[in-house]
Design an enzyme around this catalytic site. Structure first.
Site, PDB file in Angstrom:
ATOM      1  N   GLU A 285      71.397  29.101  82.215  1.00  0.00           N
ATOM      2  CA  GLU A 285      71.786  29.436  83.589  1.00  0.00           C
ATOM      3  C   GLU A 285      71.195  28.496  84.631  1.00  0.00           C
ATOM      4  OE1 GLU A 285      67.965  31.494  82.859  1.00  0.00           O
ATOM      5  OE2 GLU A 285      69.809  31.147  81.755  1.00  0.00           O
ATOM      6  N   ASP A 327      82.792 -10.542  90.184  1.00  0.00           N
ATOM      7  CA  ASP A 327      83.099 -11.873  90.692  1.00  0.00           C
ATOM      8  C   ASP A 327      81.867 -12.728  90.423  1.00  0.00           C
ATOM      9  OD1 ASP A 327      84.213 -14.017  91.913  1.00  0.00           O
ATOM     10  OD2 ASP A 327      84.391 -13.123  93.895  1.00  0.00           O
ATOM     11  N   ASP A 598      88.334  -5.974  97.452  1.00  0.00           N
ATOM     12  CA  ASP A 598      87.691  -5.288  96.325  1.00  0.00           C
ATOM     13  C   ASP A 598      87.770  -3.766  96.438  1.00  0.00           C
ATOM     14  OD1 ASP A 598      86.757  -7.502  94.786  1.00  0.00           O
ATOM     15  OD2 ASP A 598      85.258  -7.882  96.334  1.00  0.00           O
ATOM     16  N   ASN A 687      63.532  34.726  78.884  1.00  0.00           N
ATOM     17  CA  ASN A 687      64.421  33.674  79.387  1.00  0.00           C
ATOM     18  C   ASN A 687      63.834  32.987  80.618  1.00  0.00           C
ATOM     19  OD1 ASN A 687      67.019  32.455  78.890  1.00  0.00           O
ATOM     20  ND2 ASN A 687      67.656  33.304  80.849  1.00  0.00           N
ATOM     21  N   ASP A 691      62.482  29.012  80.919  1.00  0.00           N
ATOM     22  CA  ASP A 691      63.196  28.135  81.852  1.00  0.00           C
ATOM     23  C   ASP A 691      62.253  27.314  82.726  1.00  0.00           C
ATOM     24  OD1 ASP A 691      65.847  28.413  81.227  1.00  0.00           O
ATOM     25  OD2 ASP A 691      66.164  30.138  82.535  1.00  0.00           O
TER      26      ASP A 691
END
Length: 843
Positions: A285, A327, A598, A687, A691
C-alpha cells in the site's frame, strides 16, 4: 477585458486603452495589482493544491477506505479497542505516505522552478527577462525564433514572423503573423494578427500585447476541458498491470478466508475484519509513496551531478534507455564554432566573401545560431560595420530551403539592391548560373560545378563545415520572395571548424559499457558527419543520408536504422521518423537536441534530453535537462536512473513476495486451526511496522552489476520472484505453525505472539537478503536502511514484553525456549533464502 468585440477584431489603440497600457509596457506596481487580480500565468496553481491533493490521494486509496469501513463496523459493534487500533494504524500509514510524498513532490517542484520558462517583457520602460508565470494582461513582450509563446496576445509589429501552431490547430506548417484587424468570426487557425500560448516561434521577431493569461488562454480552455495527463511510462504501465495481478490474488484470498471461516461458524464480523486485514497485508500500500520518494531521491541526486529532471517518471526510462540519438554539435564537439576561412570559388582567401557573409549574418533577424555569431565576431575583428547600409528585406531561413537571403541597399548604388544568399552548399549552388570572380562573372558550366563539388567534399572530409555564399544585383522593389533567389553568382565558401571534444571517444565507450548505442543524427553534410564519426570510432560504412531514407519503405528503414550509427543530411521530419522507427523495433530511445527543429523528436522520444541554454521549444519538450552539453553528465544520469529503477523494483519484489508468503500461510492456517493465526489488528500492526524501513529503500546502495546494464519492467519476472520467494516464506511459516502446535502446544495468545514476531522479523530480514543478487554479506545496504530495519526488528521482539501494548494487541511474553526457537527459524529462513536466491539469479 470589457469590450463587445473580440480582441482580434479590435484596433490596437482601443486594446491599449482597454488594457490601460502603453508601448513602453506596464509599471511594476500595475503588474503587481493585475497579478493579484488575474493570478499566475499558469494552467494550474499546483503548489497551492499540492498538499491537499496528496492528502486526498492517500485517503482515497481503496485499501484505506476498506480499513475505515472496518473501523466503522467495529464502532457500530462498540468494539472500541479494535476501532481505535484500526484508525490509528490507518492514520499512521496515511501520514507516513503523505509526508514522504509531500517532501518528494516539493523537492521535484523546486528543481522544476529552476528551469521555469522566461519571457522578455517591457516593465517600467525597460526590456527585461521575467518568469513567464508573472505575465499579466497588458504586458508588452518581445518574441523571437525559438521562443514558446507564453500567453495569448495580438501582434504590434513583426519582422518575418512565422509561428508554428500545431499544438493548437493541428496545422503542421508555420503561419506568418502580422499586425492588423480581422473579422469577429475569424476562426483560430486564420487569426494572423494573434499569437497563442503554447505555440512556438519558427523565425523572425515580433512585439506582442498580452491579452489573456493562464486558464483564460485558448490552450488553457482546451486543457481545462480535456484534463489530459502525461502519457504513461513503461514502468508506470507495468506497476498498474502488477496491481491488477495483486487485486486478483487478493480477491481470491478474501473469498477463500470468508468461506472457510463461515464453514467453521466463526463470528462473521471478526472473520470480515480478518479478511480485510489480510487483503491489506498482501498489498504494497505504500507503493505510490515509495515510487514518489525514490524518484525524488533520484532527481535530487541527479541534480547534484548536473542533470535536472523535469518529469520524474522519465527517470525509469532514462535507466532503461538502450539507444541514444544525438546531433554532434556541442555534445560530441566543443560547440565553439569559429570561422576558419572565407574563400573564393578557386579556394583562395577572399575578403569580399567574408564581407558578404558578414552583411548576411549582421542583418539577419530570424534564428539565432552559432554560425552567424562566428561570422559577426570575425567581421568585427576586421573592423567591418553595417553603418550606412540599409536592409531592404529578408527571406528567412527554413529547414526545407536551408538558406537565408538578405537584401541590402548600398549608399553608392541606390538604383539597385544587393541580394546575398548564404546556406547549405547544394541548396545555394542550385540557384546559381554564374561564378563571381575578381574579373567579373563567368559561366557556371558542368566542369565548374564539378570543381566546386570536389572542393566542398574535400573540405568536408577534413572536418570543416562548409557553407556557400551567392549574390546578385537587382532592380529595387518593395518586397522580395523565394522566386527572387535565382540567377545568382556563386561567390565562395565559408569554412567553419568545431573540434571534437576531448574525451568524447571515451564517453561513447562508457555509454557502450552501459549498454547504450549512440547514433549521430545530423543535418550536416555526409562528409563532415563521417569525419566526426570516424574520429569517435563509430561505424561510418553504413551511413544513411536523408535522400536515401526517403527511398526506403518502413520495413527496410527499420532494418537499416538498427544497424546504422550515422545519419546525415536529414531534415527535422526525418529525425522524428528515425526515433519512431527505433521505438517500433523495441528500443527505449533517448534523443538529445537543443534547436527549434528538435521539438518533435524530443517530444516523442522515450527520454527527451536537452540543455539549459537550449531554445524554449526544445527545453520545454524535454524530460531531462543537462546543465552542461556533455555526454559525461548524461552517463552519470543514466547510472542514477538505473539506481532509482533498481530500488523501486526492490520494494515491489521484496515486499510483495514476503507479504504473499505470509498472507497465503495465514489463509491456509485458518482452515486447520481452531482460532485465527493473527487477529486483524495484529496483521495491521505487522504490516505497518514492516513498511517503515521500506521508505529507506530509496537511499539504498545498488550493486554495480545492476547499474551497468539497462533493465526494463518485466511483469513475468516480478510475478515469478513473488511466487518463488513467497513459497520459501510460506514453507518456513508452515514450519513455524507445526513447531508451535506440535512442540510447544501453543494456545491462541502464545501462537499469535510467536507468529507475529517471526512474521515481522522474516519480512525485515528478507529486505536485507533479497535487496541484492549477491550474497547479502557481500553487498552493503545503506546506513538508513540498515538502521531502520534493525530498530523495527528490536521493537517487534520487545513489543510482547511491554504491558500496555501487549494487552491492547493480545500479546504475551514468550518463554526463552520459544523465543530462541523463533530466532532459529528466522536464521534458517535467511540461509534457505540465500540458497534459493543463488539458484534464482544464476545465469
Amino acid at each position: 477585458m470589457a469590450t463587445s468585440d473580440p480582441y482580434w477584431s479590435t484596433s490596437l489603440a482601443a486594446l491599449m486603452r482597454l488594457l490601460d497600457t502603453r508601448i513602453e509596457g506596464l509599471s511594476g506596481e500595475q503588474a503587481h495589482i493585475r497579478a493579484m487580480r488575474h493570478g499566475p500565468n499558469a494552467m494550474e496553481a499546483e503548489d497551492e493544491l499540492l498538499a491537499l491533493s496528496l492528502l486526498l490521494r492517500q485517503l482515497a486509496s481503496p485499501l484505506v477506505l476498506i480499513l475505515v469501513f472496518g473501523a466503522v463496523v467495529s464502532l457500530a459493534l462498540q468494539d472500541w479497542t479494535n476501532a481505535v487500533i484500526i484508525l490509528v494504524i490507518v492514520l499512521g500509514s496515511v501520514l507516513l505516505g503523505f509526508s514522504q510524498e509531500y517532501r518528494a513532490s516539493r523537492a521535484v517542484a523546486r528543481l522544476r522552478r529552476s528551469l521555469a520558462l522566461t519571457a522578455r517583457v517591457f516593465r517600467d520602460g525597460k526590456l527585461q527577462a521575467l518568469l513567464a508565470s508573472d505575465l499579466v494582461p497588458g504586458d508588452i513582450i518581445r518574441l523571437s525564433a525559438g521562443n514558446l509563446v507564453p500567453a495569448d496576445g495580438v501582434v504590434i509589429d513583426a519582422t518575418d514572423f512565422l509561428v508554428t501552431e500545431a499544438s493548437l490547430t493541428g496545422e503542421p506548417f508555420p503561419v506568418q503573423k502580422q499586425p492588423g484587424e480581422l473579422a469577429a468570426d475569424t476562426p483560430v487557425a486564420e487569426r494572423t494578427n494573434c499569437v497563442y500560448s503554447g505555440t512556438s516561434v519558427r523565425s523572425g521577431t515580433a512585439t506582442v500585447l498580452v491579452v489573456e493569461t493562464g486558464r483564460r488562454t485558448a490552450l488553457g480552455a482546451i486543457a481545462a476541458s480535456l484534463k489530459s495527463s502525461a502519457p504513461e511510462t513503461e514502468f508506470t504501465r507495468g506497476v498498474r498491470q502488477f496491481g491488477y495481478l495483486l487485486l486478483r490474488v487478493m480477491l481470491i484470498t478474501v473469498i477463500f478466508v470468508l468461506a472457510v471461516n463461515q464453514l467453521f461458524h466463526r463470528p462473521a464480523i471478526e472473520s470480515l475484519l480478518f479478511a480485510v486485514a489480510l487483503a491489506v497485508g498482501l498489498s504494497p500500500e505504500l507503493l505510490p509513496a515509495i515510487v514518489s520518494v525514490t524518484l525524488s531521491h533520484g532527481a535530487r541526486a541527479m541534480a547534484r551531478r548536473g542533470v535536472i529532471i523535469r518529469r520524474p517518471e522519465a527517470i525509469e526510462n532514462l535507466g532503461s534507455m538502450d539507444v541514444l540519438c544525438t546531433d554532434k554539435t556541442g555534445t560530441l564537439t566543443e560547440g565553439v564554432i569559429d570561422l576558419n576561412d572565407a574563400v573564393d570559388p578557386d579556394g583562395n582567401t577572399s575578403s569580399s566573401v567574408r564581407w558578404l557573409a558578414y552583411l548576411n549574418a549582421a542583418f539577419e533577424t530570424g534564428i539565432e545560431n552559432p554560425l552567424d555569431a562566428a561570422l559577426i565576431v570575425a567581421g568585427e575583428k576586421e573592423r567591418m560595420s553595417i553603418d550606412g547600409l540599409r536592409k531592404i528585406n529578408e527571406i528567412p531561413y527554413d529547414f526545407i530551403r536551408r538558406r537565408l537571403t538578405i537584401v541590402v541597399e548600398e549608399p553608392a548604388s541606390r538604383d539597385r539592391h544587393l541580394i546575398i544568399t548564404k546556406g547549405a552548399f547544394s541548396n545555394v549552388l542550385e540557384l546559381c548560373t554564374a561564378i563571381a570572380s575578381a574579373n567579373g562573372e563567368r559561366p557556371l558550366d558542368d566542369e565548374a560545378r564539378r570543381k566546386l563539388q570536389d572542393y566542398y567534399e574535400r573540405k568536408g572530409r577534413e572536418g570543416f563545415r562548409v557553407l556557400a555564399v551567392a549574390t546578385r544585383h537587382a532592380e529595387p522593389k518593395a518586397d522580395y520572395v523565394h522566386d527572387d533567389e535565382s540567377a545568382m553568382a556563386f561567390a565562395g565558401f565559408l569554412l567553419f571548424f568545431d573540434p571534437l571534444k576531448a574525451g568524447a571517444g571515451k564517453t561513447l565507450h562508457d555509454l557502450a559499457a552501459l549498454g547504450i548505442r549512440v547514433k549521430i543524427i545530423s543535418g550536416d553534410n555526409r562528409y563532415v558527419a563521417a569525419h566526426v564519426a570516424e574520429g569517435l570510432g563509430l561505424e561510418c560504412a553504413s551511413m544513411l543520408t536523408g535522400a536515401e531514407m526517403s527511398r526506403l519503405n518502413e520495413e527496410s528503414l527499420r532494418y537499416r536504422a538498427e544497424r546504422t550509427d550515422l545519419f546525415a543530411e536529414v531534415d527535422p521530419q526525418q529525425k522524428e521518423h528515425i526515433v519512431r522507427t527505433l521505438q517500433r523495433a523495441g528500443h527505449v530511445v533517448g534523443y538529445i537536441g537543443d534547436g527549434i527543429n528538435d521539438g518533435p523528436p524530443l517530444h516523442i522520444a522515450d527520454v527527451g534530453i536537452s540543455v539549459d541554454k537550449a531554445v524554449d521549444v526544445a527545453r520545454e519538450a524535454a524530460d531531462v535537462i543537462l546543465l552542461r552539453p556533455d555526454l559525461d553528465v548524461l552517463c552519470n544520469g543514466v547510472r542514477e536512473g538505473r539506481r532509482t529503477f533498481a530500488n523501486t523494483l526492490k520494494y515491489i519484489c521484496v515486499t510483495t513476495s514476503a507479504n504473499f508468503g505470509n498472507m497465503m500461510s495465514m489463509a491456509f492456517a485458518t482452515s486447520v486451526l481452531d482460532f485465527l493465526p493473527l487477529s486483524a489488528k495484529q496483521i495491521l500492526l505487522n504490516n505497518f511496522l514492516s513498511d517503515i524501513p521500506s521508505i529507506a529503500i530509496s537511499t539504498d546502495n545498488v550493486d554495480r552489476e545492476r547499474v551497468e546494464r539497462a533493465r526494463r519492467w518485466n511483469l513475468r519476472e516480478v510475478r515469478q520472484f513473488m511466487i518463488v520467494f513467497g513459497l520459501v516464506s510460506s514453507a518456513f511459516d508452515l514450519l513455524t505453525f507445526a513447531t508451535l502446535i506440535k512442540v510447544f502446544h501453543a494456545d491462541e495468545a502464545t501462537f499469535q505472539t510467536a507468529w507475529f514476531v517471526v512474521s515481522v522479523l522474516t519480512e525485515l530480514v528478507v529486505v536485507l537478503v533479497l535487496r541484492t543478487a549477491k550474497p547479502a554479506w557481500r553487498s552493503k545496504p545503506s546506513r538508513l536502511l540498515l538502521a531502520t530495519t534493525t530498530l523495527v526488528g528490536v521493537l517487534a521482539i520487545c513489543l510482547p514484553s511491554i504491558p500496555y501494548i501487549a494487552r491492547v494487541f493480545g500479546f504475551i511474553p514468550l518463554s526463552w525456549p520459544l523465543a530462541l526457537t523463533a530466532m532459529a527459524i528466522v536464521l534458517g529462513y535467511i540461509l534457505c533464502t540465500e540458497a534459493v536466491k543463488r539458484r534464482f539469479f544464476a545465469p
